[in-house]
Write a protein that holds these residues in place. Sequence first.
Motif, PDB file in Angstrom:
ATOM      1  N   VAL A   1       0.857  -1.185   0.000  1.00 32.70           N
ATOM      2  CA  VAL A   1       0.000   0.000   0.000  1.00 32.70           C
ATOM      3  C   VAL A   1       0.895   1.239   0.000  1.00 32.70           C
ATOM      4  CG1 VAL A   1      -1.844   1.245   1.192  1.00 32.70           C
ATOM      5  CG2 VAL A   1      -1.761  -1.259   1.293  1.00 32.70           C
ATOM      6  N   PHE A   2       0.559   2.210  -0.890  1.00 26.52           N
ATOM      7  CA  PHE A   2       1.305   3.463  -0.980  1.00 26.52           C
ATOM      8  C   PHE A   2       0.369   4.634  -0.682  1.00 26.52           C
ATOM      9  CE2 PHE A   2       3.817   0.436  -3.273  1.00 26.52           C
ATOM     10  CZ  PHE A   2       5.132   0.803  -3.028  1.00 26.52           C
ATOM     11  N   VAL A   3       0.952   5.777  -0.337  1.00 32.89           N
ATOM     12  CA  VAL A   3       0.141   6.902   0.143  1.00 32.89           C
ATOM     13  C   VAL A   3      -0.730   7.516  -0.950  1.00 32.89           C
ATOM     14  CG1 VAL A   3       1.714   7.451   2.033  1.00 32.89           C
ATOM     15  CG2 VAL A   3       2.022   8.545  -0.194  1.00 32.89           C
ATOM     16  N   ASP A   4      -0.322   7.402  -2.215  1.00 35.26           N
ATOM     17  CA  ASP A   4      -1.146   7.890  -3.315  1.00 35.26           C
ATOM     18  C   ASP A   4      -0.715   7.164  -4.596  1.00 35.26           C
ATOM     19  OD1 ASP A   4       1.059   9.354  -4.554  1.00 35.26           O
ATOM     20  OD2 ASP A   4       0.785  10.870  -3.012  1.00 35.26           O
ATOM     21  N   LYS A   5      -1.319   7.549  -5.713  1.00 41.09           N
ATOM     22  CA  LYS A   5      -1.090   6.821  -6.956  1.00 41.09           C
ATOM     23  C   LYS A   5       0.042   7.372  -7.820  1.00 41.09           C
ATOM     24  CE  LYS A   5      -4.924   9.331  -9.164  1.00 41.09           C
ATOM     25  NZ  LYS A   5      -6.255   9.174  -9.784  1.00 41.09           N
ATOM     26  N   THR A   6       0.784   8.347  -7.323  1.00 38.79           N
ATOM     27  CA  THR A   6       1.921   8.844  -8.089  1.00 38.79           C
ATOM     28  C   THR A   6       3.018   7.778  -8.136  1.00 38.79           C
ATOM     29  OG1 THR A   6       2.846   9.892  -6.119  1.00 38.79           O
ATOM     30  CG2 THR A   6       1.416  11.236  -7.531  1.00 38.79           C
ATOM     31  N   ALA A   7       3.844   7.840  -9.171  1.00 40.39           N
ATOM     32  CA  ALA A   7       4.854   6.794  -9.382  1.00 40.39           C
ATOM     33  C   ALA A   7       5.885   6.744  -8.261  1.00 40.39           C
ATOM     34  CB  ALA A   7       5.546   7.014 -10.726  1.00 40.39           C
TER      35      ALA A   7
ATOM     36  N   GLU B   1      -3.402   3.733   7.228  1.00 38.94           N
ATOM     37  CA  GLU B   1      -3.910   4.979   7.810  1.00 38.94           C
ATOM     38  C   GLU B   1      -4.812   5.675   6.794  1.00 38.94           C
ATOM     39  OE1 GLU B   1      -0.582   6.420  11.034  1.00 38.94           O
ATOM     40  OE2 GLU B   1      -0.384   7.127   8.978  1.00 38.94           O
ATOM     41  N   ALA B   2      -5.767   6.446   7.314  1.00 37.78           N
ATOM     42  CA  ALA B   2      -6.714   7.140   6.437  1.00 37.78           C
ATOM     43  C   ALA B   2      -5.992   8.199   5.606  1.00 37.78           C
ATOM     44  CB  ALA B   2      -7.819   7.790   7.265  1.00 37.78           C
ATOM     45  N   GLY B   3      -6.402   8.323   4.351  1.00 36.69           N
ATOM     46  CA  GLY B   3      -5.828   9.289   3.423  1.00 36.69           C
ATOM     47  C   GLY B   3      -6.316   9.002   2.029  1.00 36.69           C
ATOM     48  N   LYS B   4      -5.396   8.978   1.082  1.00 41.32           N
ATOM     49  CA  LYS B   4      -5.718   8.630  -0.311  1.00 41.32           C
ATOM     50  C   LYS B   4      -4.849   7.462  -0.771  1.00 41.32           C
ATOM     51  CE  LYS B   4      -8.616  12.112  -1.024  1.00 41.32           C
ATOM     52  NZ  LYS B   4     -10.047  11.912  -1.302  1.00 41.32           N
ATOM     53  N   PRO B   5      -4.755   6.401   0.029  1.00 39.00           N
ATOM     54  CA  PRO B   5      -3.830   5.315  -0.315  1.00 39.00           C
ATOM     55  C   PRO B   5      -4.310   4.502  -1.512  1.00 39.00           C
ATOM     56  CG  PRO B   5      -5.198   4.645   1.520  1.00 39.00           C
ATOM     57  CD  PRO B   5      -5.532   6.088   1.247  1.00 39.00           C
ATOM     58  N   VAL B   6      -3.355   3.811  -2.129  1.00 38.11           N
ATOM     59  CA  VAL B   6      -3.667   2.910  -3.242  1.00 38.11           C
ATOM     60  C   VAL B   6      -2.982   1.572  -2.976  1.00 38.11           C
ATOM     61  CG1 VAL B   6      -3.896   4.776  -4.909  1.00 38.11           C
ATOM     62  CG2 VAL B   6      -1.682   3.641  -4.633  1.00 38.11           C
ATOM     63  N   LEU B   7      -3.539   0.536  -3.558  1.00 34.04           N
ATOM     64  CA  LEU B   7      -2.970  -0.803  -3.442  1.00 34.04           C
ATOM     65  C   LEU B   7      -2.200  -1.099  -4.716  1.00 34.04           C
ATOM     66  CD1 LEU B   7      -2.944  -3.373  -1.647  1.00 34.04           C
ATOM     67  CD2 LEU B   7      -4.895  -4.184  -2.984  1.00 34.04           C
ATOM     68  N   ARG B   8      -0.958  -1.513  -4.557  1.00 36.54           N
ATOM     69  CA  ARG B   8      -0.123  -1.800  -5.731  1.00 36.54           C
ATOM     70  C   ARG B   8       0.246  -3.287  -5.730  1.00 36.54           C
ATOM     71  NH1 ARG B   8       4.232   2.656  -6.578  1.00 36.54           N
ATOM     72  NH2 ARG B   8       2.287   3.818  -6.755  1.00 36.54           N
ATOM     73  N   LEU B   9      -0.034  -3.938  -6.845  1.00 37.73           N
ATOM     74  CA  LEU B   9       0.234  -5.364  -7.002  1.00 37.73           C
ATOM     75  C   LEU B   9       1.333  -5.552  -8.038  1.00 37.73           C
ATOM     76  CD1 LEU B   9      -3.479  -6.601  -7.334  1.00 37.73           C
ATOM     77  CD2 LEU B   9      -2.176  -6.217  -5.234  1.00 37.73           C
TER      78      LEU B   9
ATOM     79  N   THR C   1      -2.104  -0.886 -10.176  1.00 42.08           N
ATOM     80  CA  THR C   1      -2.463   0.015  -9.084  1.00 42.08           C
ATOM     81  C   THR C   1      -3.977   0.065  -8.965  1.00 42.08           C
ATOM     82  OG1 THR C   1      -0.476   1.363  -9.420  1.00 42.08           O
ATOM     83  CG2 THR C   1      -2.295   2.363  -8.193  1.00 42.08           C
ATOM     84  N   LEU C   2      -4.474  -0.181  -7.764  1.00 41.99           N
ATOM     85  CA  LEU C   2      -5.911  -0.213  -7.514  1.00 41.99           C
ATOM     86  C   LEU C   2      -6.310   0.958  -6.631  1.00 41.99           C
ATOM     87  CD1 LEU C   2      -6.366  -4.032  -6.789  1.00 41.99           C
ATOM     88  CD2 LEU C   2      -6.682  -2.831  -8.962  1.00 41.99           C
ATOM     89  N   ALA C   3      -7.244   1.769  -7.119  1.00 42.08           N
ATOM     90  CA  ALA C   3      -7.757   2.913  -6.374  1.00 42.08           C
ATOM     91  C   ALA C   3      -9.215   3.118  -6.772  1.00 42.08           C
ATOM     92  CB  ALA C   3      -6.940   4.171  -6.666  1.00 42.08           C
ATOM     93  N   PRO C   4     -10.042   3.702  -5.911  1.00 41.31           N
ATOM     94  CA  PRO C   4     -11.453   3.902  -6.261  1.00 41.31           C
ATOM     95  C   PRO C   4     -11.626   4.957  -7.347  1.00 41.31           C
ATOM     96  CG  PRO C   4     -10.959   4.938  -4.164  1.00 41.31           C
ATOM     97  CD  PRO C   4      -9.747   4.153  -4.542  1.00 41.31           C
ATOM     98  N   SER C   5     -12.621   4.753  -8.207  1.00 42.30           N
ATOM     99  CA  SER C   5     -12.947   5.697  -9.272  1.00 42.30           C
ATOM    100  C   SER C   5     -14.299   6.339  -8.968  1.00 42.30           C
ATOM    101  CB  SER C   5     -13.012   4.972 -10.620  1.00 42.30           C
ATOM    102  OG  SER C   5     -14.094   4.048 -10.632  1.00 42.30           O
ATOM    103  N   TRP C   6     -14.675   7.315  -9.791  1.00 46.19           N
ATOM    104  CA  TRP C   6     -15.979   7.966  -9.590  1.00 46.19           C
ATOM    105  C   TRP C   6     -17.109   6.974  -9.840  1.00 46.19           C
ATOM    106  CZ3 TRP C   6     -19.773   8.396 -13.284  1.00 46.19           C
ATOM    107  CH2 TRP C   6     -19.400   8.132 -14.609  1.00 46.19           C
ATOM    108  N   ILE C   7     -16.868   5.975 -10.665  1.00 50.63           N
ATOM    109  CA  ILE C   7     -17.897   4.955 -10.899  1.00 50.63           C
ATOM    110  C   ILE C   7     -18.105   4.140  -9.631  1.00 50.63           C
ATOM    111  CG2 ILE C   7     -18.478   2.894 -12.226  1.00 50.63           C
ATOM    112  CD1 ILE C   7     -16.974   4.062 -14.571  1.00 50.63           C
ATOM    113  N   ASP C   8     -17.017   3.770  -8.954  1.00 47.69           N
ATOM    114  CA  ASP C   8     -17.132   3.028  -7.695  1.00 47.69           C
ATOM    115  C   ASP C   8     -17.936   3.824  -6.673  1.00 47.69           C
ATOM    116  OD1 ASP C   8     -15.521   0.858  -8.572  1.00 47.69           O
ATOM    117  OD2 ASP C   8     -13.720   2.034  -8.180  1.00 47.69           O
TER     118      ASP C   8
END
Length: 298
Positions: free
Chosen positions: A207-213, A241-249, A259-266
């Motif tokens: 898990v990373f803090v955001d989706k930037t490389a 921890e709460a924030g804007k984290p993303v899951l990276r596989l 990289t998995l993160a929620p979208s507006w569709i979700d």
Amino acid sequence: MRLAFPLASRLRFVRALGTASAISVSAGLFALIVFVLLAVGVGSVQTVIVDAQTTGVLVSFKGTTNDWGLGTATLCIPKTIDLSQRRGEGICDPRRFEERVSENLRISWPEGAVVQVSSPEVGKLVLTLLSEGEWPKSTRIVLSDGALSKLGALGFYGHARIGQPAVSGEQDLLLSGNYEIRERSFWSRNTEVLRGGELRRGESVEVFVDKTADAPPANEFGHLTAEASDMPGFHVSIASEAGKPVLRLVNYGGIATTTLAPSWIDRSLHNSLILALALFLPLALSVAQFLGAGKKGE
């Protein structure tokens, strides 16, 4: 026969239609703005939760509250290589390690300590130190068979990388698991599960803090627990921890990264307020259109 209304009454009626139409348009525009803000996650925070069965996890400790009571354990402390000795049996090669037995071993992991937790055999747990500390780097701590089931949970605060990419010969592998990405909006105390799914065998999960490389690893609360006595590996659970984290596989031997993160569709599918606004928007615009047509007819 067409009824005739006084001119003043007709003017008041037209003005009322215009006012109602303007209110409907304003309400529709306001609902549209709120819909867009909610759909893109403005003011919301997310948490990534992972629950997995694995034969290996890399833990980087943060803070000063990571205290592990390990019971009786064997310490394999690195020494100058002595090839004159025989290889011997077990994890601690006597040519490379000095073996010591420690009873009631308790470790308070310092800030920045890094350890690889592995289960090379069913019921066995080995901790390999990847940083300098009370013992030198590469020290191995071998717990007695079935020790984890007796010790209970080993909790930690820091960062975990679950499994290594499945290249030839790798033993620290993710076996199975699942994840959830939960979100709490600024207007609610409740959390919604926006996204979830299964993890595949051989993936490496972080898990990373955001989706930037170049995003840094996220801090997490987690724990290790034993699997059933006849099951390989052990169980690991983490919550970021709460924030804007993303899951990276990392999969396919480390070649492909997802990289998995929620979208507006979700959010639109799982957030009750967004769903209500999605129903209200066409209704408000239809009312505005109807009132506007009525005004023109007058």
